[in-house]
Design a protein around this motif. Structure first.
Motif, mmCIF file in Angstrom:
data_model
loop_
_atom_site.group_PDB
_atom_site.id
_atom_site.type_symbol
_atom_site.label_atom_id
_atom_site.label_comp_id
_atom_site.label_asym_id
_atom_site.label_seq_id
_atom_site.Cartn_x
_atom_site.Cartn_y
_atom_site.Cartn_z
ATOM 1 N N ALA B 28 1.038 -1.250 -0.213
ATOM 2 C CA ALA B 28 0.240 -0.296 -0.215
ATOM 3 C C ALA B 28 1.236 1.159 0.028
ATOM 4 O O ALA B 28 0.483 2.758 -0.691
ATOM 5 C CB ALA B 28 -1.100 0.315 1.275
ATOM 6 N N PHE B 29 2.266 1.252 0.956
ATOM 7 C CA PHE B 29 2.526 2.598 0.708
ATOM 8 C C PHE B 29 3.568 2.495 -0.402
ATOM 9 O O PHE B 29 4.428 3.974 -0.625
ATOM 10 C CB PHE B 29 2.865 2.193 2.153
ATOM 11 C CG PHE B 29 2.873 2.650 3.279
ATOM 12 C CD1 PHE B 29 2.433 4.153 3.529
ATOM 13 C CD2 PHE B 29 1.983 2.192 4.057
ATOM 14 C CE1 PHE B 29 1.849 4.845 5.023
ATOM 15 C CE2 PHE B 29 1.616 2.948 4.975
ATOM 16 C CZ PHE B 29 1.324 4.204 5.572
ATOM 17 N N HIS B 30 4.192 1.331 -0.923
ATOM 18 C CA HIS B 30 4.640 1.352 -2.257
ATOM 19 C C HIS B 30 3.738 1.944 -3.617
ATOM 20 O O HIS B 30 3.872 3.308 -3.350
ATOM 21 C CB HIS B 30 4.903 0.094 -2.343
ATOM 22 C CG HIS B 30 5.326 0.345 -4.680
ATOM 23 N ND1 HIS B 30 6.308 0.411 -4.505
ATOM 24 C CD2 HIS B 30 4.672 -0.128 -5.075
ATOM 25 C CE1 HIS B 30 6.800 0.028 -5.531
ATOM 26 N NE2 HIS B 30 5.446 -0.466 -6.140
ATOM 27 N N LEU B 31 2.640 1.919 -3.045
ATOM 28 C CA LEU B 31 1.338 2.632 -4.130
ATOM 29 C C LEU B 31 0.894 4.171 -3.881
ATOM 30 O O LEU B 31 1.036 4.312 -5.132
ATOM 31 C CB LEU B 31 0.584 2.135 -4.325
ATOM 32 C CG LEU B 31 0.942 0.679 -4.777
ATOM 33 C CD1 LEU B 31 -0.834 -0.450 -4.893
ATOM 34 C CD2 LEU B 31 0.980 0.689 -6.219
ATOM 35 N N LEU B 32 1.205 4.506 -2.625
ATOM 36 C CA LEU B 32 0.897 5.412 -2.096
ATOM 37 C C LEU B 32 2.175 6.505 -3.191
ATOM 38 O O LEU B 32 1.984 8.117 -3.290
ATOM 39 C CB LEU B 32 0.680 5.849 -0.581
ATOM 40 C CG LEU B 32 -0.432 5.601 0.071
ATOM 41 C CD1 LEU B 32 0.162 5.851 0.944
ATOM 42 C CD2 LEU B 32 -1.195 6.175 -0.226
ATOM 43 N N THR B 33 3.057 6.069 -2.997
ATOM 44 C CA THR B 33 4.241 6.855 -3.654
ATOM 45 C C THR B 33 4.670 6.312 -5.007
ATOM 46 O O THR B 33 5.411 7.076 -5.250
ATOM 47 C CB THR B 33 5.265 7.087 -2.006
ATOM 48 O OG1 THR B 33 5.726 5.859 -2.427
ATOM 49 C CG2 THR B 33 5.368 7.799 -1.639
#
Lengths: 205, 205
Positions: B28-33
């Protein structure tokens, strides 16, 4: 190897961190036989984060509005700022329920080899938050590794001129529930350095 | 723990096979950035498989039309049918480039404990494919485990009455590149049973 759209999904899933080609295939075939509702919910969740998520203009944490929930919460102590590398660290600290202050998310750590300097992190924004004198303590909670320690050292020096602002660092030592025998020597060394006196006198160095 | 839509995505990702809570958070945090384009492509791929993928009406493999690419390919030998448990097995065999026949995907294996009997698999469809006498060999390529062996044994018996149809089973033995020392005893036993003569006479049992 597969029909077009299945292979497309496997390719896209395989780009995600921690998902290899086998894992991507497993997830794709799971979804092929899953309830179409599950696929819809996942696709919607993706579209939602693309459209709704931004970063708090105060602390840099993930947010759905101009400020994050923590910065908007009047019960949180604005005189304490805990500095972390990334939003995931905020969540980890929140799970402890030990900290009632606010956060500052740097967006990484100083890493000369990786070409990340202080100017690439939200350091200027941190300094700006100290300008009005309302902050009494900055807790440096960057990772206990080379980059995190370098970042903490850099920030500690940078913040020294701010009178009335204490700068602290999270304790290093043995993880609770761990096994002393298997602790690495650096952690064990830190645990000795940081030992707490349980009764009588001062410990000798 | 996180703002609504981020937590929603973490929850949805955490439901995928092989993705735990930590992995879901990491993705999820990979996708956020990530580039918003990446998120769009993943979301689109999900919608596409939900809308476009079906199963080949002949062999049961994943397909984008009424029949899969392999059943539609006139260069594939229709007299050879390789029976597998699932579509992923088709892909694994295709990667070997050893087989130029067609497939039959059972959709699982016989598993009395799990409540899966022959009537839950595409067995009737397999028998129907043998009706016109054009098939000369059925290769049973179910998994070399308890369920797969039971399924192969069941199918071998079921297909015995079909004259002119040979029924074969993939060889069991030591994996290529493996280490004899670390082979389990069942595999090693099978490797002995199935040993091939390299020169002179017949091997003694």
């Amino acid at each position: 190897m597969y029909e077009g759209v299945v292979q497309d999904l496997i390719d896209e899933l395989g780009r995600l961190p921690g998902v290899g080609p086998k894992g991507a295939q497993r997830i794709a075939f799971h979804l092929l036989t899953a309830d179409p509702e599950d696929i819809t919910r996942l696709a919607d969740a993706l579209v939602q984060i693309r459209e709704k998520v931004r970063f708090c203009e105060v602390c840099g944490n993930v947010a759905e509005a101009e400020q994050c929930r923590i910065c908007l919460d009047p019960r949180r102590d604005a005189s304490l700022i805990c500095v972390v590398e990334q939003s995931q660290d905020v969540a980890a600290i929140e799970r402890t329920r030990e900290f009632r202050g606010r956060y500052h998310v740097l967006g990484g750590a100083i890493n000369p080899i990786g070409g990340v300097g202080p100017e690439d992190l939200r350091v200027r924004e941190l300094v700006a938050r100290l300008a009005d004198g309302s902050v009494s303590e900055v807790i440096l909670a960057t990772d206990p590794n080379l980059e995190g320690e370098a970042t903490a050292t850099y920030l500690a020096r940078l913040l020294t001129p701010f009178e009335g602002v204490r700068v602290s660092r999270l304790a290093s030592g043995l993880p609770v529930g761990g096994d002393l025998e298997y602790a690495d020597e650096v952690t064990l060394g830190r645990a000795f350095e940081g030992r707490r006196l349980l009764s009588g006198g001062t410990p000798s160095a």
